[in-house]
Design a protein around this motif. Structure first.
Motif, PDB file in Angstrom:
ATOM      1  N   UNK A  62       0.671  -1.197  -0.105  1.00 11.09           N
ATOM      2  CA  UNK A  62       0.088  -0.034  -0.115  1.00 11.09           C
ATOM      3  C   UNK A  62       0.857   1.416   0.045  1.00 11.09           C
ATOM      4  N   UNK A  63       1.951   1.131   0.772  1.00  6.67           N
ATOM      5  CA  UNK A  63       2.926   2.278   0.799  1.00  6.67           C
ATOM      6  C   UNK A  63       3.109   3.097  -0.482  1.00  6.67           C
ATOM      7  N   UNK A  64       3.550   2.306  -1.448  1.00  2.95           N
ATOM      8  CA  UNK A  64       4.016   3.166  -2.825  1.00  2.95           C
ATOM      9  C   UNK A  64       2.631   3.776  -3.604  1.00  2.95           C
ATOM     10  N   UNK A  65       1.405   3.500  -3.177  1.00  5.79           N
ATOM     11  CA  UNK A  65       0.381   4.020  -3.816  1.00  5.79           C
ATOM     12  C   UNK A  65       0.198   5.422  -3.077  1.00  5.79           C
ATOM     13  N   UNK A  66       0.741   5.676  -1.885  1.00  2.55           N
ATOM     14  CA  UNK A  66       0.453   6.855  -1.092  1.00  2.55           C
ATOM     15  C   UNK A  66       1.632   7.647  -1.128  1.00  2.55           C
ATOM     16  N   UNK A  67       2.683   7.260  -1.856  1.00  7.22           N
ATOM     17  CA  UNK A  67       3.825   8.082  -1.844  1.00  7.22           C
ATOM     18  C   UNK A  67       3.698   8.943  -3.113  1.00  7.22           C
ATOM     19  N   UNK A  68       4.212  10.332  -3.056  1.00  3.43           N
ATOM     20  CA  UNK A  68       4.351  11.125  -4.344  1.00  3.43           C
ATOM     21  C   UNK A  68       5.498  10.814  -5.193  1.00  3.43           C
ATOM     22  N   UNK A  69       6.352  10.178  -4.765  1.00  6.52           N
ATOM     23  CA  UNK A  69       7.611   9.804  -5.549  1.00  6.52           C
ATOM     24  C   UNK A  69       7.514   8.443  -6.272  1.00  6.52           C
ATOM     25  N   UNK A  70       8.378   8.102  -6.922  1.00  4.58           N
ATOM     26  CA  UNK A  70       8.376   6.856  -7.583  1.00  4.58           C
ATOM     27  C   UNK A  70       9.985   6.199  -7.411  1.00  4.58           C
ATOM     28  N   UNK A  71      10.218   5.260  -7.663  1.00  3.20           N
ATOM     29  CA  UNK A  71      11.749   4.385  -7.438  1.00  3.20           C
ATOM     30  C   UNK A  71      12.632   4.628  -8.491  1.00  3.20           C
ATOM     31  N   UNK A  72      12.224   5.358  -9.778  1.00  2.00           N
ATOM     32  CA  UNK A  72      13.189   5.420 -10.904  1.00  2.00           C
ATOM     33  C   UNK A  72      13.332   6.877 -11.347  1.00  2.00           C
ATOM     34  N   UNK A  73      12.660   7.751 -10.957  1.00  4.25           N
ATOM     35  CA  UNK A  73      12.882   9.262 -11.436  1.00  4.25           C
ATOM     36  C   UNK A  73      14.156   9.801 -10.695  1.00  4.25           C
ATOM     37  N   UNK A  74      15.239  10.276 -11.660  1.00  4.91           N
ATOM     38  CA  UNK A  74      16.279  10.898 -10.911  1.00  4.91           C
ATOM     39  C   UNK A  74      16.091  12.317 -10.707  1.00  4.91           C
ATOM     40  N   UNK A  75      16.678  13.110  -9.766  1.00  7.44           N
ATOM     41  CA  UNK A  75      16.627  14.232  -9.291  1.00  7.44           C
ATOM     42  C   UNK A  75      17.731  14.791  -8.745  1.00  7.44           C
ATOM     43  N   UNK A  76      18.717  15.164  -9.620  1.00  4.93           N
ATOM     44  CA  UNK A  76      20.217  15.400  -9.085  1.00  4.93           C
ATOM     45  C   UNK A  76      20.288  16.570  -8.067  1.00  4.93           C
ATOM     46  N   UNK A  77      19.234  17.407  -8.162  1.00  6.12           N
ATOM     47  CA  UNK A  77      19.268  18.862  -7.156  1.00  6.12           C
ATOM     48  C   UNK A  77      19.028  18.248  -6.045  1.00  6.12           C
ATOM     49  N   UNK A  78      18.425  17.038  -5.668  1.00  3.58           N
ATOM     50  CA  UNK A  78      18.029  16.672  -4.335  1.00  3.58           C
ATOM     51  C   UNK A  78      18.817  15.417  -3.920  1.00  3.58           C
ATOM     52  N   UNK A  79      20.221  15.360  -4.407  1.00  5.49           N
ATOM     53  CA  UNK A  79      20.844  14.136  -4.249  1.00  5.49           C
ATOM     54  C   UNK A  79      21.388  14.181  -3.023  1.00  5.49           C
ATOM     55  N   UNK A  80      21.593  13.070  -2.275  1.00  3.37           N
ATOM     56  CA  UNK A  80      22.046  12.707  -1.042  1.00  3.37           C
ATOM     57  C   UNK A  80      21.569  13.838   0.125  1.00  3.37           C
ATOM     58  N   UNK A  81      20.175  13.971   0.053  1.00  6.15           N
ATOM     59  CA  UNK A  81      19.790  14.795   1.094  1.00  6.15           C
ATOM     60  C   UNK A  81      19.505  13.966   2.406  1.00  6.15           C
ATOM     61  N   UNK A  82      19.864  14.387   3.708  1.00  2.89           N
ATOM     62  CA  UNK A  82      19.550  13.642   4.923  1.00  2.89           C
ATOM     63  C   UNK A  82      18.148  13.663   4.838  1.00  2.89           C
ATOM     64  N   UNK A  83      17.705  12.757   5.868  1.00  5.29           N
ATOM     65  CA  UNK A  83      16.042  12.625   6.394  1.00  5.29           C
ATOM     66  C   UNK A  83      15.696  14.002   6.606  1.00  5.29           C
ATOM     67  N   UNK A  84      14.415  14.325   6.292  1.00  5.89           N
ATOM     68  CA  UNK A  84      13.932  15.519   6.369  1.00  5.89           C
ATOM     69  C   UNK A  84      12.336  15.283   5.948  1.00  5.89           C
ATOM     70  N   UNK A  85      11.539  16.470   6.192  1.00  5.88           N
ATOM     71  CA  UNK A  85       9.856  16.144   6.058  1.00  5.88           C
ATOM     72  C   UNK A  85       9.545  15.823   4.872  1.00  5.88           C
ATOM     73  N   UNK A  86      10.144  16.229   3.647  1.00  2.47           N
ATOM     74  CA  UNK A  86       9.803  15.746   2.462  1.00  2.47           C
ATOM     75  C   UNK A  86      10.293  14.326   2.029  1.00  2.47           C
ATOM     76  N   UNK A  87      11.557  14.268   2.509  1.00  4.25           N
ATOM     77  CA  UNK A  87      12.343  12.718   2.187  1.00  4.25           C
ATOM     78  C   UNK A  87      12.424  12.006   3.701  1.00  4.25           C
ATOM     79  N   UNK A  88      11.662  11.482   4.109  1.00  2.00           N
ATOM     80  CA  UNK A  88      11.813  10.880   5.789  1.00  2.00           C
ATOM     81  C   UNK A  88      12.879  10.050   5.954  1.00  2.00           C
ATOM     82  N   UNK A  89      13.225   9.410   4.774  1.00  2.00           N
ATOM     83  CA  UNK A  89      14.327   8.438   4.868  1.00  2.00           C
ATOM     84  C   UNK A  89      15.584   8.880   4.048  1.00  2.00           C
ATOM     85  N   UNK A  90      15.594  10.223   3.533  1.00  2.00           N
ATOM     86  CA  UNK A  90      16.476  10.975   2.726  1.00  2.00           C
ATOM     87  C   UNK A  90      16.470  10.595   1.393  1.00  2.00           C
ATOM     88  N   UNK A  91      17.559  10.912   0.602  1.00  2.00           N
ATOM     89  CA  UNK A  91      17.692  10.455  -0.766  1.00  2.00           C
ATOM     90  C   UNK A  91      18.908   9.713  -1.064  1.00  2.00           C
TER      91      UNK A  91
END
Length: 308
Positions: A62-91
């Motif tokens: 069920x989790x992936x259905x509720x996420x606004x992200x997917x597993x394959x799209x690259x976003x180099x501007x957000x690379x290696x971000x630490x855990x935060x509100x937008x990315x709870x587990x980081x990037x």
């Protein structure tokens, strides 16, 4: 024949309440499976394991259905971000959301483990049942085949299947199933060798039951306890095997990723970004604990000697 109307009714009297209590049941009557559930429910670790498995399954399905992200799209501007509100587990190093990739990775890991375990379950029951029931030369030949299959390392099966089928989930499922059915077959064979000497099998033969009916209707159902326990313990073992194969580069191809692949990708930079390795490894460990707790609980609950 004596006439019952001539019986002296004075010889009979109502049963006293004290006498009734002596014939009351000491406890409610349970069927075997009701008693299994009662014992299983009283095992706290087993219930914790069941809760973990349900939670991990919902997280992955069920989790992936509720996420606004997917597993394959690259976003180099957000690379290696630490855990935060937008990315709870980081990037990760390509800017992909780690939480979403762990969810999708859970789907892959659980699917491979469950399908491979079910295939080994079916093959093991059929093979071990036939070997144990017929015995003699049939049993000797079939067991020599089992020894030959188990003598080859898993890695050889994986490489050979990948050469034929290609890299992916199908190759991993086939390779794991080809090695795991051996233990299941041995367990079923041992149980059948014991049960086929029982009186109910002799009674079924006397009544003209065929060998197939005796196996399917009488012998195999009576071996389900050890079989279910073995199946439950095979699943975490298959998850770990899949994670190991993915870790060494023999898993699903990119951009798909299982938990083992996520750990492998994070290994090179774990000193700088330890969360990239921590979260998939934690998901893998929690799932392994859940299935092991469940398997231990079932082992105790399904043991007839534990029935009181």
């Amino acid at each position: 024949m004596e006439n019952t109307n001539n019986i002296n009714k004075d010889l009979f009297k109502p049963v006293s309440e004290d006498r009734k209590k002596t014939h009351e049941k000491a406890r409610p009557s349970f069927t075997y499976w009701q008693d299994v559930w009662r014992r299983f429910r009283s095992n706290k670790l087993a219930m914790i394991g069941l809760a973990i498995i349900v939670a991990v399954t919902l997280f992955s399905v069920v989790g992936p259905l509720l996420s606004k992200f997917n597993y394959y799209t690259n976003d180099y501007a957000s690379a290696n971000l630490s855990p935060n509100l937008t990315h709870p587990f980081g990037t990760d190093n390509l800017g992909r959301d780690i939480l979403t990739r762990i969810m999708y990775g859970g789907r892959i890991s659980l699917t491979i483990a469950l399908v491979a375990s079910v295939i080994s379950f079916v093959i093991g029951i059929i093979y071990g049942g036939i070997s144990g029931y017929f015995g003699g030369a049939v049993d000797n030949i079939m067991m020599r085949i089992v020894e030959g299959v188990s003598s080859l390392p898993l890695m050889i099966y994986v490489i050979l299947i990948m050469v034929i089928v290609g890299q992916g989930m199908t190759s991993l499922i086939i390779a794991i199933a080809l090695t795991y059915w051996v233990d299941m077959a041995r367990i079923v064979r041992g149980q059948i060798l014991q049960l086929k000497q029982e009186e109910f099998v002799l009674a079924a033969k006397t009544l003209g039951a065929s060998s197939t009916r005796i196996l399917v209707k009488h012998l195999i159902p009576n071996t389900m306890g050890p079989i279910i326990v073995n199946l439950t313990l095979n699943i975490p073992s298959a998850i770990f095997t899949e994670a190991f194969l993915s870790f060494v580069g023999l898993g699903v191809p990119a951009p798909k990723a299982s938990w083992g692949t996520l750990c492998s990708n994070a290994l090179g930079s774990y000193q700088l970004f330890p969360y990239q390795l921590l979260f998939p490894a934690l998901a893998l460990c929690i799932t392994m604990f859940g299935f092991n707790f469940l398997g231990d609980g079932l082992s105790t609950a399904l043991d007839p000697k534990m029935r009181k």
